[in-house]
Each structure stands twice: as C-alpha cells, then as structure tokens.
Design a protein around this motif. Structure first.
Motif, PDB file in Angstrom:
ATOM      1  N   LEU A  89       0.498  -1.561  -0.058  1.00 55.57           N
ATOM      2  CA  LEU A  89      -0.237   0.130  -0.381  1.00 55.57           C
ATOM      3  C   LEU A  89       0.851   1.210   0.494  1.00 55.57           C
ATOM      4  O   LEU A  89       1.820   1.464   0.570  1.00 55.57           O
ATOM      5  N   VAL A  90       0.705   1.859  -0.812  1.00 56.62           N
ATOM      6  CA  VAL A  90       1.884   3.290  -1.220  1.00 56.62           C
ATOM      7  C   VAL A  90       0.602   4.548  -1.269  1.00 56.62           C
ATOM      8  O   VAL A  90      -0.512   4.073  -1.623  1.00 56.62           O
ATOM      9  N   GLN A  91       1.208   5.759  -1.100  1.00 53.71           N
ATOM     10  CA  GLN A  91       0.475   6.816  -1.510  1.00 53.71           C
ATOM     11  C   GLN A  91       0.421   7.261  -2.806  1.00 53.71           C
ATOM     12  O   GLN A  91       1.556   7.172  -3.582  1.00 53.71           O
ATOM     13  N   ALA A  92      -0.557   8.466  -3.684  1.00 51.71           N
ATOM     14  CA  ALA A  92      -0.291   8.361  -5.155  1.00 51.71           C
ATOM     15  C   ALA A  92       1.644   9.277  -5.578  1.00 51.71           C
ATOM     16  O   ALA A  92       1.523  10.124  -4.435  1.00 51.71           O
ATOM     17  N   GLY A  93       1.534   9.282  -6.556  1.00 55.17           N
ATOM     18  CA  GLY A  93       2.855   9.186  -6.611  1.00 55.17           C
ATOM     19  C   GLY A  93       4.315   8.930  -5.940  1.00 55.17           C
ATOM     20  O   GLY A  93       5.035   9.284  -6.479  1.00 55.17           O
ATOM     21  N   ALA A  94       3.443   7.670  -5.560  1.00 57.23           N
ATOM     22  CA  ALA A  94       4.450   6.997  -4.533  1.00 57.23           C
ATOM     23  C   ALA A  94       5.561   6.450  -6.147  1.00 57.23           C
ATOM     24  O   ALA A  94       4.996   5.839  -6.866  1.00 57.23           O
ATOM     25  N   SER A  95       7.162   5.444  -5.638  1.00 54.71           N
ATOM     26  CA  SER A  95       7.460   4.005  -6.410  1.00 54.71           C
ATOM     27  C   SER A  95       7.544   3.046  -6.124  1.00 54.71           C
ATOM     28  O   SER A  95       7.531   3.363  -4.401  1.00 54.71           O
ATOM     29  N   LEU A  96       7.249   1.996  -6.492  1.00 56.35           N
ATOM     30  CA  LEU A  96       7.771   0.473  -5.950  1.00 56.35           C
ATOM     31  C   LEU A  96       8.753  -0.285  -6.927  1.00 56.35           C
ATOM     32  O   LEU A  96       8.813   0.174  -8.354  1.00 56.35           O
ATOM     33  N   ARG A  97       9.306  -1.193  -6.482  1.00 54.87           N
ATOM     34  CA  ARG A  97       9.670  -1.933  -7.602  1.00 54.87           C
ATOM     35  C   ARG A  97       9.495  -3.540  -6.876  1.00 54.87           C
ATOM     36  O   ARG A  97       9.718  -3.969  -5.910  1.00 54.87           O
ATOM     37  N   LEU A  98       8.554  -4.163  -8.334  1.00 55.00           N
ATOM     38  CA  LEU A  98       8.049  -5.504  -8.360  1.00 55.00           C
ATOM     39  C   LEU A  98       8.819  -6.608  -8.868  1.00 55.00           C
ATOM     40  O   LEU A  98       9.821  -5.762  -9.583  1.00 55.00           O
ATOM     41  N   SER A  99       9.469  -7.964  -7.963  1.00 58.97           N
ATOM     42  CA  SER A  99      10.095  -8.831  -8.656  1.00 58.97           C
ATOM     43  C   SER A  99       9.680 -10.205  -8.586  1.00 58.97           C
ATOM     44  O   SER A  99       8.560 -10.563  -8.149  1.00 58.97           O
ATOM     45  N   CYS A 100       9.527 -10.557  -9.689  1.00 56.36           N
ATOM     46  CA  CYS A 100       9.392 -12.127 -10.035  1.00 56.36           C
ATOM     47  C   CYS A 100      10.359 -12.800 -10.014  1.00 56.36           C
ATOM     48  O   CYS A 100      11.100 -12.989 -11.038  1.00 56.36           O
ATOM     49  N   VAL A 101      10.939 -13.280  -9.748  1.00 60.62           N
ATOM     50  CA  VAL A 101      11.781 -14.241  -8.776  1.00 60.62           C
ATOM     51  C   VAL A 101      11.506 -16.490  -9.999  1.00 60.62           C
ATOM     52  O   VAL A 101      10.342 -16.377  -9.504  1.00 60.62           O
ATOM     53  N   THR A 102      11.829 -16.728 -10.749  1.00 61.18           N
ATOM     54  CA  THR A 102      11.637 -17.893 -11.141  1.00 61.18           C
ATOM     55  C   THR A 102      12.387 -18.998 -10.982  1.00 61.18           C
ATOM     56  O   THR A 102      13.703 -19.036 -10.775  1.00 61.18           O
ATOM     57  N   SER A 103      11.513 -19.933 -11.492  1.00 61.18           N
ATOM     58  CA  SER A 103      13.060 -21.226 -10.956  1.00 61.18           C
ATOM     59  C   SER A 103      12.358 -22.766 -12.188  1.00 61.18           C
ATOM     60  O   SER A 103      10.707 -22.623 -12.607  1.00 61.18           O
ATOM     61  N   GLY A 104      13.277 -23.364 -12.634  1.00 64.80           N
ATOM     62  CA  GLY A 104      12.354 -24.176 -12.721  1.00 64.80           C
ATOM     63  C   GLY A 104      12.748 -24.238 -14.856  1.00 64.80           C
ATOM     64  O   GLY A 104      11.932 -25.656 -15.232  1.00 64.80           O
ATOM     65  N   LEU A 105      12.758 -23.026 -15.877  1.00 65.76           N
ATOM     66  CA  LEU A 105      13.055 -22.949 -16.164  1.00 65.76           C
ATOM     67  C   LEU A 105      14.700 -22.118 -17.164  1.00 65.76           C
ATOM     68  O   LEU A 105      15.080 -21.350 -16.372  1.00 65.76           O
ATOM     69  N   THR A 106      14.372 -22.394 -18.326  1.00 66.84           N
ATOM     70  CA  THR A 106      15.860 -21.803 -18.668  1.00 66.84           C
ATOM     71  C   THR A 106      15.420 -20.390 -18.935  1.00 66.84           C
ATOM     72  O   THR A 106      14.979 -19.989 -20.285  1.00 66.84           O
ATOM     73  N   PHE A 107      15.761 -19.270 -17.897  1.00 69.27           N
ATOM     74  CA  PHE A 107      14.926 -18.124 -17.664  1.00 69.27           C
ATOM     75  C   PHE A 107      15.413 -17.240 -18.971  1.00 69.27           C
ATOM     76  O   PHE A 107      14.404 -16.904 -19.979  1.00 69.27           O
ATOM     77  N   SER A 108      16.292 -17.371 -19.827  1.00 65.53           N
ATOM     78  CA  SER A 108      16.331 -16.064 -20.833  1.00 65.53           C
ATOM     79  C   SER A 108      16.365 -16.966 -22.015  1.00 65.53           C
ATOM     80  O   SER A 108      16.229 -16.246 -23.359  1.00 65.53           O
ATOM     81  N   ARG A 109      15.373 -17.664 -22.279  1.00 70.52           N
ATOM     82  CA  ARG A 109      14.533 -18.735 -23.183  1.00 70.52           C
ATOM     83  C   ARG A 109      13.241 -17.978 -23.147  1.00 70.52           C
ATOM     84  O   ARG A 109      12.091 -17.935 -24.052  1.00 70.52           O
ATOM     85  N   TYR A 110      13.443 -17.319 -22.158  1.00 65.57           N
ATOM     86  CA  TYR A 110      11.313 -17.019 -21.895  1.00 65.57           C
ATOM     87  C   TYR A 110      11.198 -15.094 -21.802  1.00 65.57           C
ATOM     88  O   TYR A 110      12.254 -14.607 -21.821  1.00 65.57           O
ATOM     89  N   ILE A 111      10.391 -15.643 -23.027  1.00 69.83           N
ATOM     90  CA  ILE A 111       9.608 -13.377 -22.859  1.00 69.83           C
ATOM     91  C   ILE A 111       9.024 -13.891 -21.328  1.00 69.83           C
ATOM     92  O   ILE A 111       8.238 -14.482 -21.115  1.00 69.83           O
ATOM     93  N   MET A 112       9.025 -12.310 -20.223  1.00 69.52           N
ATOM     94  CA  MET A 112       8.919 -11.930 -19.109  1.00 69.52           C
ATOM     95  C   MET A 112       7.317 -11.150 -19.571  1.00 69.52           C
ATOM     96  O   MET A 112       8.036  -9.639 -19.808  1.00 69.52           O
ATOM     97  N   ALA A 113       6.256 -11.478 -18.823  1.00 72.58           N
ATOM     98  CA  ALA A 113       5.799  -9.999 -18.815  1.00 72.58           C
ATOM     99  C   ALA A 113       4.889  -9.827 -17.421  1.00 72.58           C
ATOM    100  O   ALA A 113       4.951 -10.735 -16.368  1.00 72.58           O
ATOM    101  N   TRP A 114       4.066  -8.758 -17.630  1.00 69.62           N
ATOM    102  CA  TRP A 114       3.742  -8.750 -16.189  1.00 69.62           C
ATOM    103  C   TRP A 114       2.617  -7.584 -16.908  1.00 69.62           C
ATOM    104  O   TRP A 114       1.787  -7.751 -17.504  1.00 69.62           O
ATOM    105  N   PHE A 115       1.288  -8.512 -15.984  1.00 68.58           N
ATOM    106  CA  PHE A 115      -0.082  -8.432 -16.215  1.00 68.58           C
ATOM    107  C   PHE A 115      -0.784  -8.317 -14.563  1.00 68.58           C
ATOM    108  O   PHE A 115      -0.087  -8.455 -13.927  1.00 68.58           O
ATOM    109  N   ARG A 116      -1.972  -6.914 -15.269  1.00 72.65           N
ATOM    110  CA  ARG A 116      -2.396  -6.509 -13.216  1.00 72.65           C
ATOM    111  C   ARG A 116      -3.539  -6.988 -13.855  1.00 72.65           C
ATOM    112  O   ARG A 116      -4.415  -6.920 -15.007  1.00 72.65           O
ATOM    113  N   GLN A 117      -4.719  -7.020 -12.389  1.00 77.60           N
ATOM    114  CA  GLN A 117      -6.116  -7.456 -12.970  1.00 77.60           C
ATOM    115  C   GLN A 117      -6.507  -6.442 -11.466  1.00 77.60           C
ATOM    116  O   GLN A 117      -6.514  -6.924 -10.155  1.00 77.60           O
ATOM    117  N   ALA A 118      -7.445  -5.811 -11.955  1.00 77.69           N
ATOM    118  CA  ALA A 118      -8.170  -4.431 -10.774  1.00 77.69           C
ATOM    119  C   ALA A 118      -9.068  -5.491 -10.442  1.00 77.69           C
ATOM    120  O   ALA A 118      -9.865  -6.558 -10.981  1.00 77.69           O
TER     121      ALA A 118
END
Length: 128
Positions: free
Chosen positions: A11-40
């Motif tokens: 929870l942040v206030q308007a105007g703030a910044s955040l950094r989200l991370s996504c750590v993966t395992s079990g795949l050859t990471f560099s072979r994958y397109i990685m995306a972010w989606f969101r759902q309100a």
C-alpha cells in the motif's frame, strides 16, 4: 517444476514508487519472454509490459509508458517492474508470466492466453 514468485507489492500513496520482483525457477530463464499483467477488482487481466529473453525488446502498455520500467537479470532468473508516479488507477494484483521466446511479435506478448506459466500475484494498492 516451474515456479514464478512475485514480491514487492504494498500500500502506497499516489505519486510513490515501487519495485516488483518476480523470481523464477525450473525454466531456462533466458529463453523466455517475461511479462507483467495486472488485474483490478471486477476487471479483466490487463497487459502491463513484456521483455524478450535477451532484454533487447521491451514493450509497454500505453497506460504505463513513461512511468513503468521492465528489466531482467538473467543471472538471477528474475524480472523486475519499477513503477513511478503511481496513480490510484494502478491499484491491482500484479502477475508475472513466462512464455518461450520464438521471436514473438509485440502483439502476441500482450495476450494472457499466450503465456505458459504464471505467478500467484502481488497486490499493489495506491491511495489517493
């Protein structure tokens, strides 16, 4: 077993910044397109951005262009989403997703159904 684990939402206030991370395992990471989606609440899942396996190409939704930045560290099997100047309308659950990089077009990266693997999501709430 493939796992994608997001973190960094809060929870942040308007105007703030955040950094989200996504750590993966079990795949050859560099072979994958990685995306972010969101759902309100009550809305469909929405494309935020995608980064190709080498990081050479990065695509953003118009709604976040100039405010959000995707990056990846292939040595750490991790993709990041830095968000700045957050707005209440950015409030959503944020998900990372992975699909094999066959040299896909931008349009194909925006389709949730094209992704093979998903994380469980991290919640971002922006108060006015």
């Amino acid at each position: 077993q493939v796992q994608l684990i997001e973190s960094g939402g809060e929870l942040v206030q308007a105007g703030a910044s955040l950094r989200l991370s996504c750590v993966t395992s079990g795949l050859t990471f560099s072979r994958y397109i990685m995306a972010w989606f969101r759902q309100a609440p009550g809305k469909e899942r929405e494309f935020v951005g995608a980064i190709t396996g080498t990081g050479a190409n990065i695509y953003y939704a118009d709604s976040v262009k100039g405010r959000f930045t995707l990056s990846r560290d292939n040595a750490k099997n991790t993709v990041y989403l830095e968000s700045h100047t957050l707005k209440p309308e950015d409030t959503a659950d944020y998900y990372c997703a992975a699909k094999l990089d066959y040299g896909s077009s931008r349009a194909s990266t925006e389709v949730p159904g094209a992704y093979e693997y998903w994380g469980q999501g991290t919640q971002v709430t922006v108060s006015a």
